[in-house]
Design a protein around this motif. Structure first.
Motif, PDB file in Angstrom:
ATOM      1  N   VAL A  28     -38.909   1.945  69.462  1.00 42.51           N
ATOM      2  CA  VAL A  28     -39.302   1.958  71.006  1.00 42.51           C
ATOM      3  C   VAL A  28     -38.351   3.357  71.450  1.00 42.51           C
ATOM      4  O   VAL A  28     -36.556   2.859  71.013  1.00 42.51           O
ATOM      5  CB  VAL A  28     -39.295   1.295  72.173  1.00 42.51           C
ATOM      6  N   LEU A  29     -38.505   4.348  71.831  1.00 46.06           N
ATOM      7  CA  LEU A  29     -37.517   4.832  73.173  1.00 46.06           C
ATOM      8  C   LEU A  29     -37.604   4.906  73.855  1.00 46.06           C
ATOM      9  O   LEU A  29     -38.205   5.318  74.569  1.00 46.06           O
ATOM     10  CB  LEU A  29     -38.112   6.292  72.541  1.00 46.06           C
ATOM     11  N   ALA A  30     -36.430   3.849  74.612  1.00 43.57           N
ATOM     12  CA  ALA A  30     -36.244   3.532  76.119  1.00 43.57           C
ATOM     13  C   ALA A  30     -35.920   4.503  76.225  1.00 43.57           C
ATOM     14  O   ALA A  30     -35.391   5.725  76.410  1.00 43.57           O
ATOM     15  CB  ALA A  30     -35.915   2.134  75.878  1.00 43.57           C
ATOM     16  N   GLU A  31     -36.599   4.312  78.113  1.00 47.97           N
ATOM     17  CA  GLU A  31     -35.542   5.172  79.485  1.00 47.97           C
ATOM     18  C   GLU A  31     -34.488   4.927  80.057  1.00 47.97           C
ATOM     19  O   GLU A  31     -33.700   5.421  79.689  1.00 47.97           O
ATOM     20  CB  GLU A  31     -37.357   5.626  79.990  1.00 47.97           C
ATOM     21  N   VAL A  32     -34.053   3.448  79.519  1.00 53.61           N
ATOM     22  CA  VAL A  32     -32.969   3.193  79.870  1.00 53.61           C
ATOM     23  C   VAL A  32     -32.604   1.264  78.935  1.00 53.61           C
ATOM     24  O   VAL A  32     -33.223   1.463  78.682  1.00 53.61           O
ATOM     25  CB  VAL A  32     -33.301   2.831  81.837  1.00 53.61           C
ATOM     26  N   GLU A  33     -31.618   1.540  79.391  1.00 51.36           N
ATOM     27  CA  GLU A  33     -31.246   0.048  78.530  1.00 51.36           C
ATOM     28  C   GLU A  33     -31.779  -0.591  79.179  1.00 51.36           C
ATOM     29  O   GLU A  33     -31.703  -1.026  80.693  1.00 51.36           O
ATOM     30  CB  GLU A  33     -29.289   0.402  78.496  1.00 51.36           C
ATOM     31  N   GLY A  34     -32.117  -2.221  78.677  1.00 49.07           N
ATOM     32  CA  GLY A  34     -32.151  -2.864  79.074  1.00 49.07           C
ATOM     33  C   GLY A  34     -34.159  -3.472  79.792  1.00 49.07           C
ATOM     34  O   GLY A  34     -34.422  -3.677  80.628  1.00 49.07           O
ATOM     35  N   SER A  35     -34.483  -2.301  79.120  1.00 49.23           N
ATOM     36  CA  SER A  35     -35.585  -2.410  79.225  1.00 49.23           C
ATOM     37  C   SER A  35     -36.706  -3.066  78.980  1.00 49.23           C
ATOM     38  O   SER A  35     -36.241  -4.121  78.069  1.00 49.23           O
ATOM     39  CB  SER A  35     -36.512  -0.679  78.848  1.00 49.23           C
ATOM     40  N   SER A  36     -37.577  -3.631  79.892  1.00 51.13           N
ATOM     41  CA  SER A  36     -38.753  -4.442  79.148  1.00 51.13           C
ATOM     42  C   SER A  36     -39.534  -4.685  77.024  1.00 51.13           C
ATOM     43  O   SER A  36     -39.256  -5.684  76.708  1.00 51.13           O
ATOM     44  CB  SER A  36     -40.433  -4.144  79.887  1.00 51.13           C
ATOM     45  N   ALA A  37     -38.787  -3.189  76.797  1.00 53.63           N
ATOM     46  CA  ALA A  37     -39.097  -3.370  75.340  1.00 53.63           C
ATOM     47  C   ALA A  37     -37.935  -3.198  74.839  1.00 53.63           C
ATOM     48  O   ALA A  37     -37.982  -2.521  73.535  1.00 53.63           O
ATOM     49  CB  ALA A  37     -40.319  -2.210  74.743  1.00 53.63           C
ATOM     50  N   ALA A  38     -36.928  -3.759  75.622  1.00 55.11           N
ATOM     51  CA  ALA A  38     -35.473  -3.733  74.860  1.00 55.11           C
ATOM     52  C   ALA A  38     -35.593  -4.463  73.552  1.00 55.11           C
ATOM     53  O   ALA A  38     -34.750  -4.149  72.664  1.00 55.11           O
ATOM     54  CB  ALA A  38     -34.213  -4.100  75.292  1.00 55.11           C
ATOM     55  N   ILE A  39     -36.565  -4.978  73.130  1.00 52.78           N
ATOM     56  CA  ILE A  39     -36.227  -6.240  72.305  1.00 52.78           C
ATOM     57  C   ILE A  39     -36.224  -4.909  70.838  1.00 52.78           C
ATOM     58  O   ILE A  39     -36.206  -5.318  69.467  1.00 52.78           O
ATOM     59  CB  ILE A  39     -37.117  -6.850  71.553  1.00 52.78           C
TER      60      ILE A  39
END
Length: 369
Positions: A28-39
């Motif tokens: 996953v390329l997340a927008e921010v640290e601690g996102s819903s899909a951080a796992i």
């Protein structure tokens, strides 16, 4: 097989369990640290920056999305490098801009509300005169969960949006009996499968409850499935497509919105269908044979958990919720609560709709306070 998901929201999060079950490498390329899909977040960065997205995409076999907001120039850069992108940029463009969506749907003959592109209060006023003095105005881009949508009764009712620049979409107020949603999946080689038509209930513009299948629907499910499949094929959609519809007062259908990704109205499939929309999306974007979409029980009810005690997360209330409703499935998005925010959902399945609905509502109440 490596699947890259752009966006770190709850949709990416819910792709993780079926990816693990299928033995896929999901990133996953997340927008921010601690996102819903951080796992599953292997990178954090700006999805509007081509260099950032290219660096992420070079490490996977196919790129797909948690949302529709990746700019077309970034998508073009991926395609130019030979990276598989699903849904394709040309299809995704239809979901990114409501004016483009209305033009394309009109062109292929799909039923839509009467609409117009307006660039001034005068043009909006002229539309209002033709349609009884009330209409729906939408910003072409960026709106979701009731944002970017309003009912207006005067020509100056959207002046703030006109001041921001660009045209707006205005539509007639549809006389509808209820809102329904048809979710389908299509893979690049052309196979398409549809789940049962569902009824949706909105609260302040946000999906609140979903009943699967839609009760008392008669011949409507066959018509909705045929329409959604036609749209998927005409627009060359790959992956999951959700077609949000109005069941009109005369028993017909009118397309409200499209989403080219797993959709809130399909969350019930995790617990209520043989193949969930999240597993199906992964199968589709990898061009694998699609799974069975049959329901596993006569009725499923999915209820979004909206808000709840400020700053609290769903798991903090698991002990009481699980003890009281052990048969209801709980899904947390790893988000802290605030008014109106989707922090998770619950799903109940069973033999009788009234019983299933009551159990789902009782479970959701533990989290909404």
């Amino acid at each position: 097989m490596r699947v890259g998901v752009i966006g770190g929201g709850q949709l990416a999060r819910m792709m993780v369990p079926p990816a693990i079950a299928l033995g896929l490498d999901i990133r996953v390329l997340a927008e921010v640290e601690g996102s819903s899909a951080a796992i599953a977040a292997s990178a954090v960065g700006d999805y509007t920056d081509a260099a950032t997205v290219l660096a992420f995409a070079r490490e996977v076999d196919v790129v797909t999305f948690d949302h529709e907001h990746v700019p077309q120039d970034v998508l073009a850069a991926l395609v130019a490098e030979g990276i598989a992108v699903h849904p394709k940029p040309e299809a995704l463009a239809v979901a990114q801009d409501k004016l483009v969506m209305r033009r394309r749907l009109t062109r292929i003959g799909a039923p839509v509300p009467d609409w117009a592109e307006v660039g001034s209060a005068a043009e909006l006023g002229a539309f209002l005169e033709d349609y009884g003095g009330r209409a729906v105005v939408k910003t072409p881009r960026g709106g979701y969960d009731g944002k970017g949508v309003r009912v207006v009764e005067t020509a100056d009712g959207a002046d703030d949006w006109f001041a921001a620049g660009g045209p707006l979409l205005v539509e007639e107020l549809v006389d509808f009996r209820r809102e329904v949603s048809q979710v389908v999946a299509r893979r690049p080689s052309g196979e398409v499968r549809a789940w049962p038509l569902v009824e949706t209930v909105q609260k302040d513009g946000v999906c609140s409850e979903v009943f699967a299948p839609a009760p008392d629907a008669g011949e409507l499910p066959a018509a909705a499935a045929a329409l959604a499949v036609r749209i998927a094929e005409e627009l060359d959609v790959t992956g999951v497509l959700a077609v949000e519809l109005f069941e009109t007062a005369d028993g017909g259908l009118s397309v409200n919105e499209l989403a080219m990704r797993p959709h809130n109205t399909g969350h019930w499939t995790i617990d209520g269908a043989v193949t969930s929309q999240f597993e199906q999306h992964l199968r589709a974007v990898l061009d694998l044979p699609l799974g069975d979409t049959s329901p596993t029980a006569p009725w499923s009810v999915m209820i979004n958990v909206l808000g709840g005690p400020e700053g609290q997360t769903m798991p903090e209330r698991y002990p009481v919720a699980m003890a009281d409703r052990p048969e209801v499935k709980l899904h947390s998005y790893a988000k802290s609560s605030r008014p109106g925010r989707k922090v998770g959902h619950v799903t109940a399945i069973g033999e009788e709709l009234d019983d299933v609905l009551a159990r789902a509502r009782a479970a959701a109440a533990f989290f909404e306070g």
